[in-house]
Design an enzyme around this catalytic site. Sequence first.
Site, short mmCIF file in Angstrom:
data_model
loop_
_atom_site.label_atom_id
_atom_site.label_comp_id
_atom_site.label_asym_id
_atom_site.label_seq_id
_atom_site.Cartn_x
_atom_site.Cartn_y
_atom_site.Cartn_z
NE ARG A 239 27.90 46.72 98.82
CZ ARG A 239 28.10 46.74 97.49
NH1 ARG A 239 27.26 47.35 96.70
NH2 ARG A 239 29.13 46.09 96.98
CD GLU A 268 21.42 44.06 97.43
OE1 GLU A 268 21.12 45.24 97.70
OE2 GLU A 268 22.06 43.72 96.42
CG HIS A 286 22.74 45.58 93.64
ND1 HIS A 286 23.26 45.12 94.83
CD2 HIS A 286 23.74 46.34 93.09
CE1 HIS A 286 24.50 45.59 94.99
NE2 HIS A 286 24.80 46.33 93.94
C1 DGY Z 1 29.74 46.68 93.36
O1 DGY Z 1 30.52 46.56 92.43
O2 DGY Z 1 30.10 46.78 94.53
C2 DGY Z 1 28.29 46.69 93.01
O3 DGY Z 1 27.46 46.79 94.07
C3 DGY Z 1 27.94 45.57 92.08
O4 DGY Z 1 28.08 46.16 90.86
#
Ligand code: DGY
Length: 320
Positions: A239, A268, A286
């Site tokens: 993250r 983002e 991402h």
């Molecule tokens: C999640 O699953 O938390 C990712 O960031 C998206 O795939």
Amino acid sequence: MAKPVLLVTRRLPPAIEARAVRDYQARLNTEDAPRTGADILRLAQGADAVLCCPAERLDGATIGALPPTVKVLGTFSVGYDHIDLAAARTRGLPVVNTPDVLSVATAECAMLLILAAARRAGEGERLVRSGAWSGWAPTQLMGTLVSGRRLGIFGMGRIGRELARMAAAFGMEVHYRDMVRLPPEMENGAIWHEDDDSFLGCSDVLSLNAPGGEATRKWLNAERIAKLPHGAVVANAARGTLVDDAALIDALRSGQIGHAGLDVYDGEPKMHPGYLELENVVLLPHLGSATTETRDAMGNIVLDGIDAVLAGREPANLVR
Ligand code: DGY
């Protein structure tokens, strides 16, 4: 009996939308336009379940105002830092997510970031595409090996452990930092650190694999960056909130961090504009779980959880 109503906030893979339509009166988002909290409240009127995505904030006010018909909230992600869980508990709303099925894909993405950053793949690609590449040269775009170097994994959950397995195959020595030590049979030779100082000091390559949220906000700050070996490589497929962007950008400018690979950003799709000016950072949009197999598996597991709650069963993927 009428099928239950499911609000789906974004476009999902075709097989998952087909399952949703088969089993629910599915309200799909055919334009894939991101939904605001207000949109979700409006579209969820009369719905039994809501299936949201990580880019949408389900804050306390939104959760508190969800129609009483909504009995379960699913998120098409393993992360749930976009959902106010305390508010969901107060409202008695179970939340289900997508654990396990994306660990390999996300770890592969972390490995991709590590390799791309260390071997200057972003710069190389830009050079080729610009038409300015004049051919092989002995001193051109020299990066650094990852083999034989020490990898520090911050957050040794499912994704961190998959990354450790992959990194070992690259000949990396794996160190990790987590609140508690794993049982030895799960460590596979990785070395646990009880404190940040010893962990950071041996992280030639640092990979962030911990969950987002308040407990990890800006964990990688100037003070911790200063404790990394000079020229360290940093990768973040977890993250964006784990990083103090200004501090990382300063360190990329000074050379304290040699190279970075980022897949996620605080706020983002916006990001700190400083990243865009730097050659020594690889920026991905991402992509962590973005494989066809993984996204199908994510859709199936989250729908399994929603099905279970609506059928009065305990879902295997309940967020606690
Ligand atoms: C999640 O699953 O938390 C990712 O960031 C998206 O795939």
